[in-house]
Design an enzyme around this catalytic site. Structure first.
Site, short mmCIF file in Angstrom:
data_model
loop_
_atom_site.label_atom_id
_atom_site.label_comp_id
_atom_site.label_asym_id
_atom_site.label_seq_id
_atom_site.Cartn_x
_atom_site.Cartn_y
_atom_site.Cartn_z
N HIS A 121 0.82 -1.23 0.00
CA HIS A 121 0.00 0.00 0.00
C HIS A 121 0.85 1.28 0.00
O HIS A 121 0.30 2.37 -0.16
CB HIS A 121 -0.92 0.05 1.23
N HIS A 160 -6.54 -6.92 -0.45
CA HIS A 160 -6.61 -5.47 -0.68
C HIS A 160 -5.83 -5.11 -1.95
O HIS A 160 -4.79 -5.72 -2.22
CB HIS A 160 -6.03 -4.71 0.52
ZN LIG Z 1 -4.36 -6.97 2.72
#
Ligand SMILES: [Zn+2]
Length: 305
Positions: A121, A160
């Site tokens: 991320h 994600h």
């Molecule tokens: Zn994740």
């Protein structure tokens, strides 16, 4: 035999009590791999030159300046630093880069980097989603710029979206990036229309509740693109939070689905003659994380048919 890179500093990155990205994750993964026949190596400290291919120096300065003397300091609602956090993130980078060097040097055809915090991320100047440095993208860039590969691939099965990896490699025409992820879910990016500046990215959002059948369909399509890309190295962002037992998401993958997805990636990489470097991302149910990570490494290790 498969290489395993790790370093004890991974367990010294602390998050507030009750935070899902906890030090116990590192122990859960190492315990699950403890009886496997692996070539175990100690991750080195990451070199600044490797980080700087993906993040500006002021990003490192900002992280260094935000380190608390004790306890934890919040960078945002999800992302925290403790005194050893940057050291841990840099060893994750160093482990991944050492792994790239080892597999491209012909020492093995697959390797797993069991470190935390995760990395996928982290954007160019924005730590977020538990992540400080874009480990997978940094490893891919080392293969391109240090080892001189023509093409690499980064594939991400964390539940994600790997927004950070996508951000860091958006303009990099030599790096294919593919991700499956639950949508809607944090961080909200990863629509199928996001294809990179060179049409070199493939995002496959998955519906909440979807399971192994949808995962196999998506990864069969990604594996086909991977074969066409003919990378010299495949980096895997291996998150195990698509598991049905995971507390942070609503996909319905079981242990065997992680093995199936891994096998699709492994076989495509082998067809391309590319070694595989897999780095740990998410996975927050400790038991499911351990079992899934073990199956993932076992599958990478299986000899070619
Ligand atoms: Zn994740």
């Amino acid at each position: 035999m498969t290489l395993l890179y790790s370093h004890p500093v991974a367990a010294r990155h602390e998050t507030p009590s009750g935070h899902p990205e906890q030090a116990a994750r590192h122990r859960a993964v190492l315990d699950a791999l403890a009886d496997m026949d692996l070539d175990r190596r100690v991750a080195r400290m990451g070199a600044e030159a490797d980080v700087l291919r993906c993040h500006p120096a002021r990003h490192l300065d900002r992280l260094r300046g935000a380190l608390p003397d004790r306890g934890t300091a919040a960078l945002d609602a999800d992302t925290h630093l403790s005194p050893d956090s940057l050291d841990a993130a840099l060893h994750a980078v160093g482990g991944a880069c050492a792994t790239v060097d080892a597999v491209l040097g012909g020492q093995d055809d697959s390797a797993f980097v069991a470190m935390r915090p995760p990395g996928h991320h982290a954007e160019r100047e924005t730590p977020m989603g538990f992540c400080l440095l874009g480990t997978a993208a940094i490893a891919a860039m080392r293969a391109l710029d240090h080892h001189g590969l023509d093409r690499v691939a980064v594939v991400d099965f964390d539940v994600h979206h790997g927004n950070g990896t996508q951000d860091l490699l958006w303009d990099e025409g030599r790096a294919f990036f593919a991700s499956t992820h639950q949508m809607p879910l944090y961080p909200g990016t990863g629509a199928a229309g996001e294809r990179g500046a060179h049409d070199q990215m493939m995002n496959v959002p998955l519906r909440p509740g979807s399971g192994g059948a949808e995962a196999r369909t998506a990864w069969t399509a990604i594996a086909a693109r991977l074969r066409e890309w003919r990378p010299g190295l495949v980096v895997v962002s291996a998150g195990f939070d698509a598991h049905r037992d995971d507390p942070l998401a609503e996909l319905d993958w079981d242990d065997a689905d992680f093995a199936a997805v891994t096998a699709l990636i492994r076989d495509a990489a082998r067809d391309a003659g590319a070694p595989v470097v897999s780095v740990l991302e998410g996975g927050y149910d400790l038991a499911a994380l351990g079992r899934s990570a073990r199956l993932h490494v076992q599958t990478l290790k299986e000899p070619a048919r």
